[in-house]
Design a protein around this motif. Structure first.
Motif, PDB file in Angstrom:
ATOM      1  N   LEU B  21       0.898  -1.143   0.000  1.00 49.91           N
ATOM      2  CA  LEU B  21       0.000   0.000   0.000  1.00 49.91           C
ATOM      3  C   LEU B  21       0.945   1.203   0.000  1.00 49.91           C
ATOM      4  CD1 LEU B  21      -2.892   0.904   0.016  1.00 49.91           C
ATOM      5  CD2 LEU B  21      -3.018   0.447   2.449  1.00 49.91           C
ATOM      6  N   ASP B  22       1.271   1.675  -1.209  1.00 47.48           N
ATOM      7  CA  ASP B  22       2.333   2.674  -1.349  1.00 47.48           C
ATOM      8  C   ASP B  22       1.920   3.784  -2.315  1.00 47.48           C
ATOM      9  OD1 ASP B  22       2.414   1.455  -3.811  1.00 47.48           O
ATOM     10  OD2 ASP B  22       4.435   0.644  -3.614  1.00 47.48           O
ATOM     11  N   ALA B  23       2.882   4.623  -2.666  1.00 47.84           N
ATOM     12  CA  ALA B  23       2.605   5.772  -3.519  1.00 47.84           C
ATOM     13  C   ALA B  23       1.998   5.365  -4.856  1.00 47.84           C
ATOM     14  CB  ALA B  23       3.902   6.555  -3.755  1.00 47.84           C
ATOM     15  N   ALA B  24       2.353   4.162  -5.349  1.00 46.44           N
ATOM     16  CA  ALA B  24       1.871   3.739  -6.664  1.00 46.44           C
ATOM     17  C   ALA B  24       0.372   3.424  -6.647  1.00 46.44           C
ATOM     18  CB  ALA B  24       2.656   2.511  -7.137  1.00 46.44           C
ATOM     19  N   ILE B  25      -0.192   3.226  -5.468  1.00 46.15           N
ATOM     20  CA  ILE B  25      -1.554   2.716  -5.394  1.00 46.15           C
ATOM     21  C   ILE B  25      -2.452   3.563  -4.483  1.00 46.15           C
ATOM     22  CG2 ILE B  25      -1.435   1.136  -3.400  1.00 46.15           C
ATOM     23  CD1 ILE B  25      -2.482  -1.057  -5.182  1.00 46.15           C
ATOM     24  N   ALA B  26      -1.861   4.549  -3.808  1.00 45.50           N
ATOM     25  CA  ALA B  26      -2.576   5.288  -2.757  1.00 45.50           C
ATOM     26  C   ALA B  26      -3.863   5.952  -3.257  1.00 45.50           C
ATOM     27  CB  ALA B  26      -1.647   6.329  -2.128  1.00 45.50           C
ATOM     28  N   ILE B  27      -3.805   6.575  -4.413  1.00 51.02           N
ATOM     29  CA  ILE B  27      -4.992   7.304  -4.892  1.00 51.02           C
ATOM     30  C   ILE B  27      -6.110   6.342  -5.271  1.00 51.02           C
ATOM     31  CG2 ILE B  27      -5.862   8.828  -6.736  1.00 51.02           C
ATOM     32  CD1 ILE B  27      -3.119  10.243  -6.612  1.00 51.02           C
ATOM     33  N   ARG B  28      -5.744   5.249  -5.955  1.00 52.82           N
ATOM     34  CA  ARG B  28      -6.765   4.250  -6.309  1.00 52.82           C
ATOM     35  C   ARG B  28      -7.371   3.635  -5.052  1.00 52.82           C
ATOM     36  NH1 ARG B  28      -3.600   0.509 -10.132  1.00 52.82           N
ATOM     37  NH2 ARG B  28      -1.927   1.845  -9.369  1.00 52.82           N
ATOM     38  N   PHE B  29      -6.533   3.415  -4.048  1.00 53.25           N
ATOM     39  CA  PHE B  29      -7.030   2.859  -2.784  1.00 53.25           C
ATOM     40  C   PHE B  29      -8.086   3.784  -2.170  1.00 53.25           C
ATOM     41  CE2 PHE B  29      -6.593   2.974   1.899  1.00 53.25           C
ATOM     42  CZ  PHE B  29      -7.084   1.717   2.195  1.00 53.25           C
ATOM     43  N   LYS B  30      -7.789   5.079  -2.123  1.00 53.70           N
ATOM     44  CA  LYS B  30      -8.750   6.039  -1.561  1.00 53.70           C
ATOM     45  C   LYS B  30     -10.063   6.022  -2.340  1.00 53.70           C
ATOM     46  CE  LYS B  30      -5.834   9.641  -1.306  1.00 53.70           C
ATOM     47  NZ  LYS B  30      -5.355  11.017  -1.111  1.00 53.70           N
ATOM     48  N   ASP B  31      -9.952   6.033  -3.680  1.00 55.39           N
ATOM     49  CA  ASP B  31     -11.154   6.062  -4.526  1.00 55.39           C
ATOM     50  C   ASP B  31     -12.002   4.813  -4.325  1.00 55.39           C
ATOM     51  OD1 ASP B  31     -10.322   8.454  -5.471  1.00 55.39           O
ATOM     52  OD2 ASP B  31      -9.552   7.707  -7.387  1.00 55.39           O
ATOM     53  N   ARG B  32     -11.346   3.665  -4.305  1.00 60.58           N
ATOM     54  CA  ARG B  32     -12.080   2.400  -4.165  1.00 60.58           C
ATOM     55  C   ARG B  32     -12.710   2.299  -2.779  1.00 60.58           C
ATOM     56  NH1 ARG B  32     -13.993  -0.879  -5.547  1.00 60.58           N
ATOM     57  NH2 ARG B  32     -12.995  -2.903  -5.665  1.00 60.58           N
ATOM     58  N   MET B  33     -11.986   2.775  -1.768  1.00 58.39           N
ATOM     59  CA  MET B  33     -12.529   2.724  -0.405  1.00 58.39           C
ATOM     60  C   MET B  33     -13.766   3.615  -0.281  1.00 58.39           C
ATOM     61  SD  MET B  33     -11.118   0.584   1.645  1.00 58.39           S
ATOM     62  CE  MET B  33     -11.605   1.144   3.282  1.00 58.39           C
ATOM     63  N   ARG B  34     -13.742   4.734  -0.986  1.00 56.58           N
ATOM     64  CA  ARG B  34     -14.887   5.646  -0.939  1.00 56.58           C
ATOM     65  C   ARG B  34     -16.124   4.929  -1.491  1.00 56.58           C
ATOM     66  NH1 ARG B  34     -12.512  10.452  -2.904  1.00 56.58           N
ATOM     67  NH2 ARG B  34     -11.520  10.412  -0.869  1.00 56.58           N
ATOM     68  N   GLU B  35     -15.934   4.208  -2.601  1.00 55.73           N
ATOM     69  CA  GLU B  35     -17.047   3.447  -3.188  1.00 55.73           C
ATOM     70  C   GLU B  35     -17.539   2.362  -2.232  1.00 55.73           C
ATOM     71  OE1 GLU B  35     -14.799   3.401  -7.472  1.00 55.73           O
ATOM     72  OE2 GLU B  35     -15.914   1.593  -6.918  1.00 55.73           O
ATOM     73  N   VAL B  36     -16.581   1.576  -1.754  1.00 57.33           N
ATOM     74  CA  VAL B  36     -16.909   0.405  -0.938  1.00 57.33           C
ATOM     75  C   VAL B  36     -17.607   0.802   0.366  1.00 57.33           C
ATOM     76  CG1 VAL B  36     -15.833  -1.414   0.456  1.00 57.33           C
ATOM     77  CG2 VAL B  36     -15.130  -1.096  -1.915  1.00 57.33           C
ATOM     78  N   THR B  37     -17.124   1.871   1.012  1.00 56.07           N
ATOM     79  CA  THR B  37     -17.686   2.245   2.308  1.00 56.07           C
ATOM     80  C   THR B  37     -19.001   3.013   2.170  1.00 56.07           C
ATOM     81  OG1 THR B  37     -16.343   4.263   2.371  1.00 56.07           O
ATOM     82  CG2 THR B  37     -15.458   2.317   3.493  1.00 56.07           C
ATOM     83  N   SER B  38     -19.433   3.265   0.932  1.00 53.34           N
ATOM     84  CA  SER B  38     -20.720   3.942   0.765  1.00 53.34           C
ATOM     85  C   SER B  38     -21.869   3.004   1.137  1.00 53.34           C
ATOM     86  CB  SER B  38     -20.878   4.452  -0.675  1.00 53.34           C
ATOM     87  OG  SER B  38     -20.922   3.358  -1.565  1.00 53.34           O
ATOM     88  N   GLN B  39     -21.574   1.705   1.185  1.00 53.66           N
ATOM     89  CA  GLN B  39     -22.635   0.794   1.629  1.00 53.66           C
ATOM     90  C   GLN B  39     -22.729   0.847   3.148  1.00 53.66           C
ATOM     91  OE1 GLN B  39     -20.877  -3.038   0.143  1.00 53.66           O
ATOM     92  NE2 GLN B  39     -22.015  -3.939   1.829  1.00 53.66           N
ATOM     93  N   PRO B  40     -23.967   0.946   3.667  1.00 53.51           N
ATOM     94  CA  PRO B  40     -24.124   1.202   5.099  1.00 53.51           C
ATOM     95  C   PRO B  40     -23.687   0.017   5.975  1.00 53.51           C
ATOM     96  CG  PRO B  40     -26.269   0.872   4.045  1.00 53.51           C
ATOM     97  CD  PRO B  40     -25.259   0.851   2.954  1.00 53.51           C
ATOM     98  N   SER B  41     -23.123   0.332   7.110  1.00 54.49           N
ATOM     99  CA  SER B  41     -22.759  -0.671   8.113  1.00 54.49           C
ATOM    100  C   SER B  41     -22.479   0.073   9.407  1.00 54.49           C
ATOM    101  CB  SER B  41     -21.509  -1.441   7.684  1.00 54.49           C
ATOM    102  OG  SER B  41     -20.375  -0.593   7.711  1.00 54.49           O
TER     103      SER B  41
END
Lengths: 169, 115
Positions: B21-41
């Protein structure tokens, strides 16, 4: 087992190249982009794997990643293209590291002899950045910087626990 | 960016299936997490057990995800490898996250609190 800190020759017969004989050297130039940085880190780590403890490998990889990604993001940030040269030399005092690039000059604040603690990211403020140079300065020794003819040279030493130490994995 | 999310015991467990989980992937990680965590829990647990290397960009991305969530639904972390745990410790960011030994521990703690 006794470490030969005083510069005495290493035990005969053992596969110890230090301090005499062949020092382990890594020298590599690569394109300044995040995936090339990953490849360079992997190659460099593999080169010294047998001489470092697991923690030392982790520290080396972290420090190099911070320095190299800083060059990618800030040194060449505007043009987006450039070359980085990484040299690592294992000697009796640890791992001597030098990194050169043709990007913009490193701000003096990154290298101030005494880190400005007031700028250190405060966990409670949930900082998303600004950790890099504090990590580097906390983990390395003899950090030095020189700029000449448009070229940056950063050098430091990573102290290692035992010289000629071979990991048994 | 390989992320795997599943609902387990009232928690959304998101597993990072990347070694780095490094500079090469950090932005994609943030974007994907935003999508994934939009589902309620009720809770969000980030399983980092597959991650062997985290740099300050990766750390910044984890912090950004924490900030994107409401205070009553903080990001919890689980399964930090020694190298990853050390980056949190060196930056003292271990003080702002609830860090669990494993996902199983995180879920067990939730059960205790619920009971």
């Amino acid at each position: 087992m006794q470490a030969d800190r005083a510069g005495m020759p290493a035990a005969a017969g053992a596969e110890r190249e230090l301090p005499h004989g062949e020092a382990k050297i890594f020298h590599h130039s690569f394109s300044a982009d995040p995936l090339s940085v990953r490849t360079a880190l992997r190659t460099a780590l593999a080169r010294f794997l047998r001489q470092l403890t697991r923690e030392e490998s982790g520290t080396l990889e972290l420090v190099l990643a911070e320095v190299l990604n800083n060059i990618v993001e800030h040194g060449y940030g505007d043009s987006g293209v450039g070359t980085i040269t990484l040299s690592l030399v294992r000697d009796h005092r640890g791992l001597s590291c030098s990194i050169s690039d043709d990007g913009v000059e490193l701000p003096a604040s990154c290298l101030a002899r005494v880190a400005d603690e007031t700028l250190r990211p405060e966990p409670g403020a949930l900082p998303e950045g600004g950790f890099g140079w504090y990590l580097i300065r906390d983990l390395v020794e003899d950090l030095g910087y020189h700029r000449a003819d448009g070229r940056n040279l950063l050098a430091f030493r990573l102290p290692l626990a035992r010289e000629g130490h071979e990991m048994v994995n | 960016m390989n992320l795997y999310a599943e609902a387990r015991g009232g928690a959304l467990v998101v597993s990072v299936r990347e070694e780095r989980l490094d500079a090469a992937i950090a932005i994609r990680f943030k974007d994907r997490m935003r999508e994934v965590t939009s589902q309620p829990s009720a809770r969000v647990v980030l399983d980092l057990s597959a991650v062997e290397f985290l740099d300050s960009s990766g750390l910044g991305a984890v912090v950004a995800v924490m900030k994107s969530l409401p205070p009553e639904r903080p990001l919890e972390l689980a399964g930090l490898s020694p190298n990853v745990a050390r980056v949190f410790r060196l930056t003292r960011m271990d003080s702002v996250f609830n860090i669990h030994q494993s996902v199983a521990d995180a879920l067990a703690e939730g059960m205790r609190n619920a009971g």
